[in-house]
Design a protein around this motif. Structure first.
Motif, mmCIF file in Angstrom:
data_model
loop_
_atom_site.group_PDB
_atom_site.id
_atom_site.type_symbol
_atom_site.label_atom_id
_atom_site.label_comp_id
_atom_site.label_asym_id
_atom_site.label_seq_id
_atom_site.Cartn_x
_atom_site.Cartn_y
_atom_site.Cartn_z
ATOM 1 N N PHE A 218 0.874 -1.175 0.000
ATOM 2 C CA PHE A 218 0.000 0.000 0.000
ATOM 3 C C PHE A 218 0.906 1.218 0.000
ATOM 4 N N PRO A 220 1.168 5.227 -0.187
ATOM 5 C CA PRO A 220 0.436 6.504 -0.067
ATOM 6 C C PRO A 220 0.692 7.461 -1.225
ATOM 7 N N ARG A 223 -1.909 8.181 -4.488
ATOM 8 C CA ARG A 223 -3.166 8.911 -4.463
ATOM 9 C C ARG A 223 -2.980 10.262 -3.779
ATOM 10 N N CYS A 226 -4.727 9.246 1.339
ATOM 11 C CA CYS A 226 -4.862 7.829 1.687
ATOM 12 C C CYS A 226 -5.360 7.729 3.129
ATOM 13 N N SER A 249 -14.504 5.617 0.063
ATOM 14 C CA SER A 249 -13.861 4.815 -0.983
ATOM 15 C C SER A 249 -14.439 5.103 -2.365
ATOM 16 N N ILE A 254 -8.361 8.794 -3.886
ATOM 17 C CA ILE A 254 -8.138 8.330 -2.520
ATOM 18 C C ILE A 254 -7.825 6.839 -2.525
ATOM 19 N N GLY A 255 -6.914 6.446 -1.654
ATOM 20 C CA GLY A 255 -6.600 5.036 -1.444
ATOM 21 C C GLY A 255 -6.921 4.671 -0.005
ATOM 22 N N VAL A 256 -7.571 3.539 0.187
ATOM 23 C CA VAL A 256 -7.995 3.129 1.527
ATOM 24 C C VAL A 256 -7.502 1.710 1.807
ATOM 25 N N TRP A 277 -12.501 -1.108 -1.113
ATOM 26 C CA TRP A 277 -11.198 -0.700 -0.609
ATOM 27 C C TRP A 277 -10.359 -1.946 -0.320
ATOM 28 N N SER A 307 -0.181 12.592 -0.308
ATOM 29 C CA SER A 307 0.653 11.801 -1.215
ATOM 30 C C SER A 307 2.118 11.757 -0.803
#
Length: 330
Positions: A218, A220, A223, A226, A249, A254-256, A277, A307
């Protein structure tokens, strides 16, 4: 006759010795369920666990601790039911209701009596919100700085996730004589770690295991924002978490990642196919490499970062997290 007296005396001495080398707990559960219970406590340099059965609501078990220690009884799914402050030579009688664990009636020693009385009398505040619970506990500590119950409440019921400095200040009110290191050292370590600058370092690449036990990353930086969500998954997950994660989400940029800290259930392997997500686990939970430095005080907990990995928000509230994210991505 003389031999009988000697035999009875020997048996009495043996019984006395055995009784002084353990504590005993007798319990009755409302509704008379037949269920398994888990018992855990730290004593004499080791962590002890055992499983005992309640048959038609009645249970009994023995433990051993030379020094007073916190004994926690949970149901088989690890939901807390009652805590005692016990040591060898003591006998406890418990009446409990699984639907209202704080209302348990306990007799055994004066400390546990006062502890359970506080929980019964403040059940409404303790189950209302962290803020109300903390206020009730802080008031008790302020009025009873020489009572070890103040320490027990701080290490078992005070929610220090929102304001570690306030928690540290309340703990400092307690007389050192009733703050044994056996109770406070892990709590003190947590406070020091959470208030350190390191806990607020940039969020970097996180490696985790997905539902197929494959190792994923994952990042950050991929995106604009996050969100790292940490909780106990499956049936243990708080009802407000899923709706909050669903809302954010669906937003762009956005990243979750939701990390499941529940080591006992197999929730990750089922019901996660339709999530919007990422979801995974890390070996060691909060102590996992890369997670331990973040100073997570408990679960659920959420970190929002940009980011660059800079932490923008740290909160235990899914609602606060979701509102913040929506505002930032307007």
């Amino acid at each position: 006759m003389r031999h009988i007296i000697i035999l009875l005396t020997s048996m009495l001495l043996l019984w006395s010795c055995t009784d002084n080398e353990q504590f005993r707990v007798n319990g009755v559960i409302e509704g008379k369920p037949s269920i398994n219970l888990r018992v855990s406590y730290y004593a004499d340099g080791a962590y002890h666990t055992l499983v005992t059965a309640a048959r038609e609501g009645k249970f009994e078990f023995y433990g051993s601790s030379k020094q007073p220690t916190v004994v926690e009884i949970t149901d088989y799914d690890y939901r807390p039911l009652v805590r005692l402050y016990a040591s060898n030579g003591e006998t406890f009688d418990i009446e409990l209701d699984r639907a209202r664990p704080l209302a348990a009636k306990i007799s055994g020693n004066e400390t546990t009596d006062r502890w359970s009385k506080f929980l019964r009398e403040h059940e409404a505040a303790l189950t209302s919100s962290p803020a109300e619970a903390n206020t009730a506990i802080a008031e008790y500590v302020s009025a009873n700085p020489t009572d070890i119950v103040s320490t027990l409440l701080m290490v078992t019921a005070y929610d220090n996730r929102t304001d570690m400095e306030a928690a540290d200040s309340v703990m400092a009110l307690i007389d050192p004589a009733v703050r044994p290191s056996s109770l406070t050292e892990s709590n003190t370590f947590m406070m020091q770690r959470l208030m350190s600058e390191e806990a607020h370092d940039s969020l970097s690449l996180i490696r985790y295991a997905d539902r197929d036990d494959s190792i994923r990353s994952f990042d950050p930086s991929k995106r604009r924002l996050c969100v790292l969500a940490l909780d106990r998954g499956g049936k243990f997950r708080d009802d407000s978490i899923v709706p909050a994660l669903k809302r954010i989400s669906k937003l762009k940029n956005i990243g979750v990642l939701e990390l499941d800290l529940e080591p006992y259930a197999n929730a990750l392997k089922s019901g996660s196919d339709t999530l919007d997500w990422k979801m995974g686990r890390v070996p060691g939970g909060l102590a996992a490499r890369g997670i331990e430095r973040l100073g997570i005080p408990g679960e659920p907990y959420f970190i929002v970062a940009d980011s660059t990995g800079a932490q923008l928000l740290r909160t235990a509230s899914p609602g606060v997290m979701a509102a913040f994210v929506k505002h930032k991505l307007k």
